[in-house]
Design a protein around this motif. Structure first.
Motif, short mmCIF file in Angstrom:
data_model
loop_
_atom_site.label_atom_id
_atom_site.label_comp_id
_atom_site.label_asym_id
_atom_site.label_seq_id
_atom_site.Cartn_x
_atom_site.Cartn_y
_atom_site.Cartn_z
N THR A 173 16.52 14.52 -6.80
CA THR A 173 17.20 14.53 -5.50
C THR A 173 16.36 15.34 -4.52
N ARG B 95 25.72 5.62 -6.45
CA ARG B 95 24.71 6.42 -5.76
C ARG B 95 25.30 7.10 -4.52
N LYS B 96 26.05 6.34 -3.74
CA LYS B 96 26.64 6.88 -2.52
C LYS B 96 27.64 8.00 -2.85
N TYR C 9 16.29 7.77 -10.13
CA TYR C 9 17.04 8.14 -11.33
C TYR C 9 16.76 7.16 -12.45
N ALA D 205 26.17 0.08 -8.77
CA ALA D 205 25.13 1.12 -8.75
C ALA D 205 25.03 1.74 -7.37
N GLU D 206 25.12 0.91 -6.34
CA GLU D 206 25.05 1.43 -4.97
C GLU D 206 26.25 2.32 -4.65
N LYS E 255 20.37 13.63 -1.14
CA LYS E 255 19.94 12.24 -1.26
C LYS E 255 19.25 12.05 -2.61
N ILE E 256 19.60 10.99 -3.32
CA ILE E 256 18.94 10.65 -4.59
C ILE E 256 17.62 9.98 -4.27
N ILE F 245 17.71 12.67 -12.79
CA ILE F 245 17.82 12.36 -11.37
C ILE F 245 16.93 13.30 -10.55
N TYR G 56 27.73 9.86 -5.55
CA TYR G 56 27.00 11.00 -6.11
C TYR G 56 26.36 11.82 -4.99
N GLU G 57 25.75 11.13 -4.03
CA GLU G 57 25.12 11.83 -2.90
C GLU G 57 26.14 12.60 -2.08
#
Length: 146
Positions: A49, A12-13, A26, A8-9, A22-23, A47, A15-16
């Motif tokens: 952001t 997230r990274k 979500y 997940a981390e 920055k998310i 999401i 996607y950002e």
């Protein structure tokens, strides 16, 4: 306390980095309507952001659908995204049924509702979700100063 999930981390990274935003929060949701380009319902991520509201459907198909598509010449599933910039968001709310008797007789999932304005006027995106998406609505409210 939530369990640490390296997948997940990493998501997230990535996607950002992909969107440059920055998310904030979500959750999982099912798009129900409100965006002119898309008909029908489909699952994805809701999401919040720093740049606004995003709904992101990631394409997938099982082996049976893939075999069926390959024999009929159909197209593979497509990625679908919705983006409402922060400046276009009018309001965001997490909606639940208020009436106790309706909750018993007609159970339904909560909704995230994002009202927005655009060149064509205004609209409202509705996504069915669950309580884990409350932070999405709360983040959007803070983002627009609500």
């Amino acid at each position: 306390m939530a369990k640490y999930n390296p997948d997940a981390e990493a998501f997230r990274k990535e996607y950002e980095e992909r969107y440059g935003e920055k998310i904030l929060a979500y959750g999982l949701g099912r798009y129900l309507g409100g965006w002119k380009e898309y008909d029908g319902e489909f699952w994805g991520l809701v999401i919040a952001t720093e740049g606004g509201f995003r709904f992101h459907h990631f394409p997938h198909e099982g082996w049976l659908q893939m075999v069926s598509r390959s024999t009929t010449g159909g197209k593979p599933p497509q990625e679908k995204t919705i983006f409402v910039p922060r400046d276009s968001i009018v309001s965001a709310e997490y909606r639940t049924e208020k009436s106790w008797w309706r909750r018993i007789l007609f159970p339904s999932h909560p909704l995230i509702a994002v009202k927005y304005r655009n060149a064509a006027g205004s609209g409202e995106i509705l996504c069915e979700t669950d309580s884990r998406s409350i932070p999405v609505a709360d983040s959007l409210k803070r983002l627009i100063g609500g």
